[in-house]
Design a protein around this motif. Structure first.
Motif, PDB file in Angstrom:
ATOM      1  N   TYR A 104      82.170   0.557  65.488  1.00 34.85           N
ATOM      2  CA  TYR A 104      82.458   1.993  65.083  1.00 34.85           C
ATOM      3  C   TYR A 104      83.224   2.881  65.922  1.00 34.85           C
ATOM      4  O   TYR A 104      84.257   3.526  65.394  1.00 34.85           O
ATOM      5  N   ARG A 105      83.460   2.245  67.334  1.00 31.50           N
ATOM      6  CA  ARG A 105      84.555   2.835  67.971  1.00 31.50           C
ATOM      7  C   ARG A 105      85.675   2.755  67.537  1.00 31.50           C
ATOM      8  O   ARG A 105      86.701   3.564  67.463  1.00 31.50           O
ATOM      9  N   LYS A 106      86.185   1.375  67.115  1.00 32.47           N
ATOM     10  CA  LYS A 106      87.432   1.150  66.544  1.00 32.47           C
ATOM     11  C   LYS A 106      87.829   2.041  65.350  1.00 32.47           C
ATOM     12  O   LYS A 106      88.908   2.524  65.254  1.00 32.47           O
ATOM     13  N   ASN A 107      86.899   1.999  64.313  1.00 36.01           N
ATOM     14  CA  ASN A 107      86.885   2.806  63.268  1.00 36.01           C
ATOM     15  C   ASN A 107      87.304   4.200  63.558  1.00 36.01           C
ATOM     16  O   ASN A 107      88.035   4.874  62.981  1.00 36.01           O
ATOM     17  N   ALA A 108      86.503   4.769  64.304  1.00 37.02           N
ATOM     18  CA  ALA A 108      86.562   6.220  64.753  1.00 37.02           C
ATOM     19  C   ALA A 108      87.792   6.598  65.460  1.00 37.02           C
ATOM     20  O   ALA A 108      88.205   7.466  65.049  1.00 37.02           O
ATOM     21  N   ILE A 109      88.275   5.836  66.180  1.00 36.85           N
ATOM     22  CA  ILE A 109      89.405   5.869  66.750  1.00 36.85           C
ATOM     23  C   ILE A 109      90.702   6.025  65.826  1.00 36.85           C
ATOM     24  O   ILE A 109      91.533   6.544  65.966  1.00 36.85           O
ATOM     25  N   GLY A 110      90.617   4.980  64.998  1.00 34.51           N
ATOM     26  CA  GLY A 110      91.511   4.798  64.108  1.00 34.51           C
ATOM     27  C   GLY A 110      91.670   5.919  62.913  1.00 34.51           C
ATOM     28  O   GLY A 110      92.793   6.463  63.012  1.00 34.51           O
ATOM     29  N   LEU A 111      90.341   6.435  62.999  1.00 35.55           N
ATOM     30  CA  LEU A 111      90.375   7.591  61.999  1.00 35.55           C
ATOM     31  C   LEU A 111      90.874   8.843  62.746  1.00 35.55           C
ATOM     32  O   LEU A 111      91.736   9.900  62.426  1.00 35.55           O
ATOM     33  N   ALA A 112      90.494   9.188  64.021  1.00 37.79           N
ATOM     34  CA  ALA A 112      90.975  10.201  64.884  1.00 37.79           C
ATOM     35  C   ALA A 112      92.734  10.047  64.957  1.00 37.79           C
ATOM     36  O   ALA A 112      93.452  11.039  65.125  1.00 37.79           O
ATOM     37  N   LYS A 113      93.261   8.787  65.252  1.00 41.14           N
ATOM     38  CA  LYS A 113      94.640   8.721  65.260  1.00 41.14           C
ATOM     39  C   LYS A 113      95.226   9.177  63.881  1.00 41.14           C
ATOM     40  O   LYS A 113      96.336   9.613  64.244  1.00 41.14           O
ATOM     41  N   THR A 114      94.810   8.728  62.746  1.00 43.06           N
ATOM     42  CA  THR A 114      95.360   9.262  61.663  1.00 43.06           C
ATOM     43  C   THR A 114      95.462  10.787  61.444  1.00 43.06           C
ATOM     44  O   THR A 114      96.242  11.214  61.023  1.00 43.06           O
ATOM     45  N   GLU A 115      94.218  11.109  61.908  1.00 41.34           N
ATOM     46  CA  GLU A 115      94.159  12.855  61.673  1.00 41.34           C
ATOM     47  C   GLU A 115      94.915  13.498  62.819  1.00 41.34           C
ATOM     48  O   GLU A 115      95.359  14.596  62.528  1.00 41.34           O
ATOM     49  N   ALA A 116      95.160  13.110  63.675  1.00 44.14           N
ATOM     50  CA  ALA A 116      95.842  13.371  64.973  1.00 44.14           C
ATOM     51  C   ALA A 116      97.596  13.684  64.298  1.00 44.14           C
ATOM     52  O   ALA A 116      98.246  14.532  65.002  1.00 44.14           O
ATOM     53  N   ILE A 117      97.868  12.817  63.211  1.00 43.66           N
ATOM     54  CA  ILE A 117      99.127  13.219  62.780  1.00 43.66           C
ATOM     55  C   ILE A 117      99.556  14.497  62.093  1.00 43.66           C
ATOM     56  O   ILE A 117     100.545  15.151  62.186  1.00 43.66           O
ATOM     57  N   TYR A 118      98.441  15.127  61.555  1.00 41.19           N
ATOM     58  CA  TYR A 118      98.226  16.508  60.989  1.00 41.19           C
ATOM     59  C   TYR A 118      98.707  17.404  61.869  1.00 41.19           C
ATOM     60  O   TYR A 118      99.645  18.443  61.594  1.00 41.19           O
ATOM     61  N   PHE A 119      98.197  17.699  63.092  1.00 40.32           N
ATOM     62  CA  PHE A 119      98.310  18.866  63.995  1.00 40.32           C
ATOM     63  C   PHE A 119      99.787  18.727  64.627  1.00 40.32           C
ATOM     64  O   PHE A 119     100.257  20.018  64.485  1.00 40.32           O
ATOM     65  N   PRO A 120     100.328  17.832  65.162  1.00 37.04           N
ATOM     66  CA  PRO A 120     101.664  17.931  65.481  1.00 37.04           C
ATOM     67  C   PRO A 120     102.710  18.182  64.480  1.00 37.04           C
ATOM     68  O   PRO A 120     103.602  19.129  64.389  1.00 37.04           O
ATOM     69  N   SER A 121     102.429  17.755  63.161  1.00 29.49           N
ATOM     70  CA  SER A 121     103.006  18.047  61.865  1.00 29.49           C
ATOM     71  C   SER A 121     103.075  19.664  61.589  1.00 29.49           C
ATOM     72  O   SER A 121     103.955  20.204  61.479  1.00 29.49           O
TER      73      SER A 121
END
Length: 607
Positions: A255-272
């Protein structure tokens, strides 16, 4: 959005709140975009009153509301204009804040009402699904879908809708005002936004996929935790704490790996988002500064544009959040739809006036065969049995012979693959489930008690908690009244989760009392005395004999009750009847029953 279309019925149900909330969002943004225009106007006024400033002809086009305001303040002197404009900007901020408060009170409250309705819908659907569904689906997964998945869908029905309407309306107001002032400058400062749309398009696909993985991993984690808590006594007795911790850590790590993977993907949004907004601001200052040098009368417009870009920073940034909410909600709604679109295999016919009559107990199994779909085990094979009203039937057989399956088919937990079962000559499939099960008292082999009082558990099968005399009478017949009376709070004692505070024998007898209090015409006892001693068993059997008078009763067990005179004794092995008759008839056969009887008598005498 195809998965989220399932939520449209709730939007329609709360359409008034949705429309009023959307109005409040639009009104809030309308008052918000008036402030930059008034700011631009006052900047131009200040510029015109600076020492040595050239007089320019202000041809700026304003919003109709601002045009009316400007026409009014032009009659005032400069000091009054500044004061009135300052107070007006403050008033607009207050109005915008008021409407923002109102939009949250409508749209966010609407999402909570939808969440309430959705949880009720899912729970009610769970209640309608048949026993076969629960044999192949885990409790933790069911719990996760009704809690976490619905919570994510709520974020779509509330915050995502609110942010989306806010985003569209604010961008529309700002872009219209910007184009009205200067088309060239508007096109330049808005140029980076298409790049943003392309980024969102590609990232959304990743977020949807990863959201499904996260929710699946969370279901596994919830199931692992639920099973550990429920089976803690078994875990401790076998000293398996470390092993269970290992399994939990493995699921938690997934769960941790999947959640972190999702968080990293979502993190692309905000700097963009920040980058695009920053580029737009830089372009505004760069191009607008050059324009201001050539046309001093446009300084107010440049100030407006900077304010507009800053106003757009939050809604543009919210594009990422909204898209993320929608993708998460879509993944969760897909999981919910999988269960909501599951049709129960056991369908109840529409009740008629004739279906309210009491079932008298004439039961017939006609060439019944049944195979468990999830295991492929054939539990009954061409099973035939006729039970007349008022008869007492003893069903004997080894473990796995099909005894419990017979009871579950009678209550229509499952439907026979071949043949049929009738009561009063009517096929079970044609009897409404409520009427069928309301006329049968069933004591299952696997006793289950709720986290309620003793009285509440005994009265469970009734539409309301029975009076204490009725409850105590049922408990007396089940041979547990004295023990319940000795509890700290008597019949008001909480039994704990699954009846953890009671012994196995006490739970079985309390379950028998629950069955007796219904006083039905048909009673089915499935190996319900396995955890009681011989003396208590003898007492209960004698009491049952009195209670079962003029009732149809089926006792399923692995041992013979010699104190009762059964009308029929049925021996089942591998899903078929191998012996059938009265006690005397079966003893004369000198087969399985006679052998079992002699063995039991020898053990009782030895004891």
């Amino acid at each position: 959005m195809k998965h989220l279309s399932a939520a449209n019925k709730y939007f329609w149900k709360y359409r008034k709140r949705l429309l009023i909330g959307a109005f409040f969002v639009i009104a809030s943004n309308y008052f918000g975009v008036l402030a930059p225009e008034i700011t631009g106007y006052i900047v131009n006024k200040v510029q015109q009153h600076l020492p040595g400033a050239a007089q320019v002809n202000n041809k700026t086009t304003y919003n109709s509301t601002v045009n009316f305001f400007v026409a009014w303040v032009e009659k005032l002197n400069f000091t009054q204009v500044v004061l009135v404009c300052s107070l007006t900007i403050l008033l607009l901020a207050l109005l915008r804040g008021l409407f923002m408060f109102m939009m949250r009170q409508t749209l966010i409250v609407m999402s909570r009402l939808i969440e309430f309705d959705m949880k009720n819908e899912v729970y009610n659907h769970y209640q309608q699904l048949d026993a076969g569904f629960y044999k192949v689906n885990r409790t933790g997964d069911l719990m996760n879908r009704i809690s976490e998945d619905i919570s994510r869908v709520r974020m779509y029905t509330g915050p995502a809708v609110m942010y989306f309407v806010n985003l569209v309306s604010l961008i529309a107001f700002c872009v219209v005002n910007m184009l009205r002032k200067d088309v060239y400058l508007s096109m330049m400062v808005l140029a980076p936004l298409p790049i943003l749309a392309i980024t969102i398009y590609f990232v959304n696909t990743l977020i949807h996929k990863k959201s499904e993985q996260v929710q699946g991993a969370l279901s596994d984690l919830t199931t692992n935790a639920q099973e550990s808590y429920s089976g803690i006594r078994v875990i401790k007795s076998f000293v398996q704490e470390k092993a269970m911790l290992y399994f939990f850590k493995a699921n938690s790590e997934t769960y941790r790996k999947n959640a972190i993977g999702l968080a990293k993907t979502e993190a692309i949004y905000f700097p963009s988002m920040t980058l695009m907004v920053g580029l737009s601001t830089l372009l505004t200052i760069l191009i607008g500064g050059n324009m201001a040098l050539e046309h001093p009368d446009k300084i107010g417009i440049i100030v407006e544009f900077v304010i507009y870009i800053n106003m757009l920073s939050f809604p543009v940034t919210a594009i990422g959040s909204v898209a993320s909410m929608v993708q998460r909600a879509a993944a969760s709604q897909k999981r919910l739809n999988e269960f909501l679109q599951t049709t129960p295999n056991i369908q109840s016919p529409a009740p008629t006036a004739a279906d309210t009559q009491q079932l008298n107990g004439d039961i017939a199994f006609n060439n019944v065969s049944f195979t468990y779909q999830h295991t492929g085990i054939q539990a009954l094979k061409h099973f035939n049995l006729t039970i007349k009203e008022g008869q007492k039937i003893l069903v004997l057989g080894r473990t796995g012979s099909g005894k419990s399956t017979m009871a579950q088919l009678l209550l229509r937990f499952f439907d026979a693959n071949e043949g049929n079962i009738t009561i009063n000559g009517k096929d079970l499939r044609n009897i409404p489930l409520h009427n069928l099960r309301n006329n049968i008292s069933y004591v299952p082999q696997d006793v289950f008690l709720f986290s309620d009082t003793v009285a509440g558990n005994i009265s469970f099968g009734l539409p309301h908690i029975a009076d204490m005399n009725t409850i105590t009478h049922a408990a007396t017949m089940a041979g547990i009244h004295q023990e319940l009376s000795d509890l700290p709070n008597g019949y008001e004692t909480m039994v704990g989760e699954r009846g953890v505070t009671l012994s196995g024998g006490q739970k079985q007898r309390l379950s028998i009392a629950r069955a007796l209090i219904k006083q039905p015409r048909i009673m089915v006892f499935d190996d319900c005395l396995s955890a009681v001693d011989a003396k208590t068993e003898h007492l209960i059997i004698n009491n049952l004999y009195k209670v079962m008078e003029n009732k149809t009763a089926i006792l399923i067990t692995h041992r013979i009750f010699t104190v009762l005179n059964f009308d029929q004794i049925v021996i089942i092995d591998e899903g078929t009847i191998i012996e059938q008759g009265t006690h005397a008839e079966l003893m004369a056969l000198k087969g399985y029953y006679a052998e079992l009887y002699q063995m039991q008598m020898s053990q009782d005498n030895a004891a």
